[in-house]
Design a protein around this motif. Structure first.
Motif, PDB file in Angstrom:
ATOM      1  N   CYS A 544       0.863  -1.186   0.000  1.00  0.00           N
ATOM      2  CA  CYS A 544       0.000   0.000   0.000  1.00  0.00           C
ATOM      3  C   CYS A 544       0.896   1.231   0.000  1.00  0.00           C
ATOM      4  O   CYS A 544       2.124   1.127   0.103  1.00  0.00           O
ATOM      5  CB  CYS A 544      -0.927   0.001   1.217  1.00  0.00           C
ATOM      6  N   LEU A 545       0.288   2.382  -0.105  1.00  0.00           N
ATOM      7  CA  LEU A 545       1.060   3.626  -0.148  1.00  0.00           C
ATOM      8  C   LEU A 545       1.868   3.819   1.132  1.00  0.00           C
ATOM      9  O   LEU A 545       2.985   4.335   1.099  1.00  0.00           O
ATOM     10  CB  LEU A 545       0.103   4.814  -0.369  1.00  0.00           C
ATOM     11  N   TRP A 546       1.349   3.385   2.266  1.00  0.00           N
ATOM     12  CA  TRP A 546       2.035   3.571   3.544  1.00  0.00           C
ATOM     13  C   TRP A 546       3.400   2.879   3.556  1.00  0.00           C
ATOM     14  O   TRP A 546       4.341   3.383   4.156  1.00  0.00           O
ATOM     15  CB  TRP A 546       1.157   3.047   4.671  1.00  0.00           C
ATOM     16  N   THR A 547       3.506   1.740   2.879  1.00  0.00           N
ATOM     17  CA  THR A 547       4.745   0.961   2.922  1.00  0.00           C
ATOM     18  C   THR A 547       5.588   1.082   1.664  1.00  0.00           C
ATOM     19  O   THR A 547       6.684   0.511   1.588  1.00  0.00           O
ATOM     20  CB  THR A 547       4.412  -0.521   3.157  1.00  0.00           C
ATOM     21  N   ALA A 548       5.116   1.823   0.648  1.00  0.00           N
ATOM     22  CA  ALA A 548       5.840   1.921  -0.624  1.00  0.00           C
ATOM     23  C   ALA A 548       7.061   2.825  -0.492  1.00  0.00           C
ATOM     24  O   ALA A 548       6.946   3.975  -0.069  1.00  0.00           O
ATOM     25  CB  ALA A 548       4.912   2.459  -1.713  1.00  0.00           C
ATOM     26  N   ARG A 549       8.240   2.296  -0.843  1.00  0.00           N
ATOM     27  CA  ARG A 549       9.475   3.081  -0.788  1.00  0.00           C
ATOM     28  C   ARG A 549       9.559   3.970  -2.022  1.00  0.00           C
ATOM     29  O   ARG A 549      10.256   3.686  -2.983  1.00  0.00           O
ATOM     30  CB  ARG A 549      10.686   2.158  -0.688  1.00  0.00           C
ATOM     31  N   LEU A 550       8.871   5.082  -1.957  1.00  0.00           N
ATOM     32  CA  LEU A 550       8.706   5.969  -3.113  1.00  0.00           C
ATOM     33  C   LEU A 550       9.641   7.170  -3.110  1.00  0.00           C
ATOM     34  O   LEU A 550      10.055   7.640  -4.171  1.00  0.00           O
ATOM     35  CB  LEU A 550       7.265   6.499  -3.137  1.00  0.00           C
ATOM     36  N   PHE A 551       9.993   7.692  -1.948  1.00  0.00           N
ATOM     37  CA  PHE A 551      10.496   9.049  -1.853  1.00  0.00           C
ATOM     38  C   PHE A 551      12.011   9.063  -1.694  1.00  0.00           C
ATOM     39  O   PHE A 551      12.548   8.625  -0.674  1.00  0.00           O
ATOM     40  CB  PHE A 551       9.801   9.754  -0.696  1.00  0.00           C
TER      41      PHE A 551
END
Length: 1075
Positions: A544-551
């Protein structure tokens, strides 16, 4: 009572519409007034003994403690209030119920650490070998009288991820920000705290706890809250069944209870959690009007219920929490702990974690439902809800530009509905409609879309930075309905830009159609040509977005470009951005929550706000008319080291200011600013010298506006041509005045610069006109003989010795000032005869009835009559203004107008080269006069008050351009006009409501205009009255008690006469009508 009529009335009340913006503003202003009163005068308006916040981690608790210290420095609570943040143990998820017990136990230990050795010996007897149970009972006894506000503010704010760094309770909420434009941006916490202060009085002297949640603003008049003794209470509100089905529902008893116009109070029979309609029906939860009672999340425990809670927390919370952590279970406040007070829930609770312990400890007491029919429930649970509350029905409360630096409108494009708070924006920036920008610096080519949120972002120009990945022809764009924030990382790991869609729910998984930047994850992965493994470590991890290493943690220009690529506003045809992204260190929202450098966050925010305030102050000095409250900017916003340097810099450019703005900037305001800057820079001796110039300037400005000045005997006189020297005698008797509303708008320097309006009336006391003067020429001496009603007298043979300034202790300075202002000292008659002057005022000292000004009016009028000069009421009223300035007491025009002109009148003043007064008599019917005389009690409180002491404080705040004071006086003047219309229409009840609002506003102007005795008197009179206030400036003297009807007036008068508590005198009075 007829039950059918009660039921129909109940349905009628519960269908009341939601608060309008005007009603919400009135509710919040009343709450803020009580908060400020409590902080300034805690002995009169009791504060919370402790304010406790729960936090998710020690780091977040440290941040909250800094916020609490901020609140203390801003006067949100007094020094006597203990304020602490309590982290959940080991950062574990233990539930709101366990967090409550842990917070209470931590508060007990904290207070023990602050207690004296004697208190500790009694408070913690286990140190002397006592058992744990005995220790818990001692703790409960110690806390029995404590009043505690507990705010649940922990958690990770997944639905409002940009609030994680600051804590959701501390997100910006600029309601009523326009009331105080030179103060810091109001936060959600500030408004919650204000509402809670209105609830504090419901506890009286019985200790207790008031529990609220940090993401809900309950907008209701909590001063009406009723909390039964030795019980718990839960605040509820009627709601529709679709809302009830997704929240907690309270089933109130149909038997007994209290049902009033604005609330009902009943025992709680049952609790339901997210019930279906059938469960609502079976549980008898549906009200007569088809709605159900919503649990608002506000819970109180008082008396024995509070002591039981303390006993449980102190004795068992550590063991209970350890058990919860071991079993990885949670204890809910709203499901489990509250259920212990509801007998019908005990069977269910016994099968819950620690349920038996809760029943044993708390089950002896009951919980009541306090249902408020005037309640607005503002939940800040998602980013979209935050913007809704800023742009929706309450948008009229929002200050859209606050503590910000903006370029000219031709150099940027900022939508009128955008909200810019504590932010510096440079040329070339655009911000779309209904967007929120807070605590940021935006420079260069930046486009912020509509309905977007930007928090804590610092984007400055990138001089000399031109790697291939940066395209100088493009600009950074944040799309519509997006959020952008910047966070410092621990261990000096840099800063990271974070972004997501406004409606993204970080908790929703990929499989359940979760989104990023408003797009389903499957589309995001496809468009960006990235794989699951790029974002999530393993297949077992919740995707989910909470755990996605995006930044990525890279340079700011690179983060901006990568951000636009991830959000879909920039293309990557050659794959360079994707390659940079893959190679960089990246963090997820979950990791970020644990890696925030809270200390750096606070330091950066404080410096940013201080720099903004400094820029505003410099601009005000260099380009403006000193219209900002520089004193407040220096006191509340600037850091201490910055304040000293800035004040010295402002003083260095100050001297040329007077010439530059002559005729526009009053000299009194100029001196006040200079005095404040001198005090802030530490030059107290010079500040004292300038302070004298402040008051001298006000006197000269008043004299200039009134066209009167000091006339010394040696200067000659316009009256010297009068040739009649036969004996002359003047006898003047005047009534006193009572003011309904509008006072302070008549007082210089306000009335010299802004319109004023006062509604007052002339009255006799005990059948006579109480104020008077007799003046006659004397053939047996050439001096002036003065005598007052206290038997004091003085003879002055050297008329040249009568000159200002006068000593404050001089009992004849009023008459001496009148002699100067009228010019009689230079009159030819005094070369052949003297003067005998006798004065009297048959009212108690410090009455508040305008006695001093009315006595001055009697003397001035008599002197004009002796001189055969213009003794018109208008001329006399103007002259008295100058008399009071020469005396050094200040004062406005309403007192002399009230005594000189008979009846009820609404008087307006208009500033100009010559102050213009317009007295409009009220053409009152005999019926109105009779009803007013029957319903209004004029009561001497026995409390001595000195108006000039109050006046100096208020005038100083005005000269500083204190916006709360300015808006309060504006409202008082407006209420005077509304009050006139009410009386013209015979609506005396409306006049009562106006008096109540006027009394609240007077306390905003000066919290010491009342005292504990007066508060208790008004509380005693409240059941009988539709309105009440002290007359004049307050502080004591006479009170007006406007009864609901003539019968209530008689009952109240009898109750006061028979009361042993209140040693007051109710005067007989009548309106003095025109002859």
């Amino acid at each position: 009572m007829d039950l059918s009529s009660s039921s129909s009335g109940q349905r009628r009340r519960r269908r009341r519409r939601a608060h309008t913006a005007e009603e919400a503003a009135a509710t919040l202003r009343k709450a803020w007034c009580r908060l400020r009163l409590s902080a300034r005068d805690p002995a009169r308006v009791p504060p919370w003994d402790a304010v406790v916040l729960t936090a998710a981690s020690p780091e977040q608790a440290a941040l909250y403690n800094r916020q609490l210290e901020r609140g203390r420095s801003l006067g949100r609570f007094p020094a006597s209030t203990t304020a602490i943040a309590v982290p959940d143990p080991d950062g574990a998820r233990i539930g709101s119920g366990a967090a409550t017990l842990h917070a209470v136990a931590s508060l007990v230990r904290h207070l023990a650490a602050l207690a004296s050795k004697e208190d500790i010996a009694e408070f913690l007897p286990e140190a002397n070998g006592c058992s744990v149970d005995e220790s818990a009972l001692a703790a409960a006894s110690f806390m029995a009288k404590k009043h505690v506000l507990l705010l649940h503010a922990g958690g990770d704010s997944k639905r409002v991820p940009w609030a994680n760094p600051m804590g959701k309770a501390f997100l910006p909420l600029p309601y009523l920000a326009g009331d105080n434009p030179d103060g810091p941006v109001p936060l959600l916490f500030d408004h919650i705290l204000a509402i809670s202060y209105s609830a504090r009085q419901a506890f009286n002297n019985q200790g207790g706890i008031f529990i609220m949640t940090g993401d809900v603003l309950p907008c209701f008049d909590a001063s009406n809250l009723v909390l039964p003794e030795d019980a718990a209470s839960i605040v509820t509100v009627p709601t529709t069944l679709d809302v009830a089905a997704n929240h907690g529902v309270v089933v109130a008893s149909k038997d007994g209870g209290i049902d009033q116009e604005n609330y009902s109070l009943c025992l709680v029979d049952n609790l339901l959690q997210k019930p279906t309609v059938s469960e609502l029906v079976e549980g008898h939860a549906i009200l007569d009007d088809g709605r159900a009672l919503l649990d608002t999340g506000i819970i109180a425990a008082r008396g024995k219920a509070w002591q039981d809670l303390v006993t449980l927390a102190h004795s068992s919370s550590h063991t209970m929490i350890k058990e919860l952590m071991t079993s990885k279970k949670e204890l809910s406040l709203y499901e489990d702990l509250v259920a212990a007070w509801v007998p019908s829930k005990h069977e269910w609770l016994r099968n819950r974690p620690l349920g038996k312990e809760l029943i044993a400890a708390l089950g002896k007491q009951r919980i009541f439902s306090f249902c408020s029919y005037d309640f607005s429930f503002l939940h800040f649970g998602t980013s979209a809800e935050v913007l809704d509350h800023l742009a929706g029905s309450y948008s009229g409360l929002v200050g859209r530009r606050h503590m910000c630096s903006l370029p000219e409108t031709t150099a940027c494009d900022i939508a009128a509905t955008a909200i810019i708070l504590s932010t510096k924006i440079s040329s070339g920036v655009s911000v779309g409609e209904d967007s929120l920008v807070y605590d940021s610096v935006l420079c260069g080519r930046i486009r912020i879309g509509s309905q977007s949120i930007v928090i804590g972002v610092n984007i400055s120009e990138f001089h000399g930075y031109s790697p291939q990945i940066i395209n100088s022809r493009t600009c950074f764009t944040l799309p519509d309905r997006h959020c952008l924030w910047e966070v410092p990382l621990v261990n000096s790991a840099g800063r990271v830009l974070v972004y997501c869609g406004l409606h993204d729910n970080p908790k929703v998984s990929v499989k359940r159609d979760g989104t990023f930047c408003g797009k389903p994850w499957i589309n995001v992965l496809e468009d960006l040509r990235i794989q699951d493994i790029d974002l999530w470590n393993s297949t077992s991890q919740d995707k989910c977005l909470w755990t996605a290493r995006l930044f990525p943690v890279i340079s700011l220009p690179e983060m901006l470009n990568v951000g636009m690529w991830l959000m879909g506003t920039a293309c990557d045809p050659d794959g360079k951005i994707a390659t940079l992204w893959r190679k960089s260190q990246r963090v997820s929202l979950e990791e970020l929550h644990r890696a925030i450098d809270y200390n750096q966050l606070c330091t950066d925010a404080s410096k940013h706000q201080s720099d903004l305030a400094a820029d505003i102050a410099k601009s005000c000095m260099n380009y403006g008319l000193l219209g900002r409250n520089l004193f407040q900017l220096c006191e509340e916003v600037l850091q201490k080291d910055t304040c000293l340097t800035l004040c010295e810099e402002l003083l260095s450019i100050f001297p040329s200011h007077g010439d530059q703005y002559f005729g526009v900037l009053p000299q009194s305001r100029e001196y006040q600013v200079k005095m404040d800057l001198l005090r802030a820079s530490g030059d107290l001796s010079t500040a004292c010298i300038v302070e004298e110039k402040v008051w001298a300037s006000i006197a000269s400005e008043t004299a200039a506006a009134i066209k009167y000045g000091s006339k010394e005997p040696s200067s000659g006189s316009m009256y010297s041509t009068h040739g009649n020297l036969h004996p002359r005698k003047a006898f003047v008797e005047l009534p006193v005045r009572v003011d309904f509303v509008g006072g302070w708008s008549d007082t210089p320097p306000w009335s010299l610069e802004r319109p004023g309006c006062v509604l007052n009336m002339a009255i006799s006391l005990e059948g006579s006109l109480p104020v008077g003067a007799m003046i006659e020429t004397a053939e047996d001496h050439l001096g002036v003989s003065i005598e007052d009603d206290a038997g004091r007298n003085v003879y002055i043979d050297d008329l040249a010795s009568i000159s200002s300034p006068f000593e404050e202790s001089d009992p004849f300075r009023l008459v001496k000032s009148a002699l100067i202002v009228t010019g009689i000292l230079g009159h030819k008659m005094l070369s052949k005869s003297g003067l005998n002057i006798r004065t009297w005022a048959n009212v108690p000292r410090g009455s508040g009835l305008g006695t001093s000004s009315i006595l001055a009016a009697a003397v001035v009028k008599g002197l004009f009559q002796v001189m055969e000069d213009d003794g018109s009421d208008d001329n006399v009223a103007r002259a008295v203004l100058v008399v009071e300035q020469i005396m050094g007491t200040g004062g406005g025009w309403q007192d002399q107008i009230g005594g000189l002109y008979p009846g009820i009148k609404c008087t307006q003043s208009f500033p100009g080269q010559s102050l213009r007064l317009q007295v409009v008599p009220l053409l009152a019917s005999p019926q109105l006069i009779q009803e007013l005389e029957q319903r209004l009690l004029v009561v001497f409180t026995g409390q001595v008050r000195l108006a000039h002491q109050v006046l100096q404080k208020v005038v100083t705040r005005y000269l500083r351009r204190d916006n709360i004071l300015i808006s309060s006086i504006k409202r008082l003047a407006e209420l005077a006009k509304i009050g006139r219309e009410a009386l013209m229409n015979g609506d005396i009840d409306e006049l009562g409501s106006i008096m109540l609002e006027a009394w609240r506003l007077h306390q905003e102007l000066d919290p010491f205009c009342s005292n504990k005795f007066v508060d208790e008197l008004f509380a005693f009179a409240d059941p009988y009255c539709s309105g009440y206030k002290l007359v004049g400036a307050g502080g004591g003297g006479f009170a007006l008690l406007l009864a609901k009807n003539p019968s209530c007036a008689k009952e109240l008068r009898q109750a006061l006469d028979e009361s042993s508590t209140f040693d007051v005198k109710v005067y007989d009075w009548n309106i003095v009508m025109p002859r």
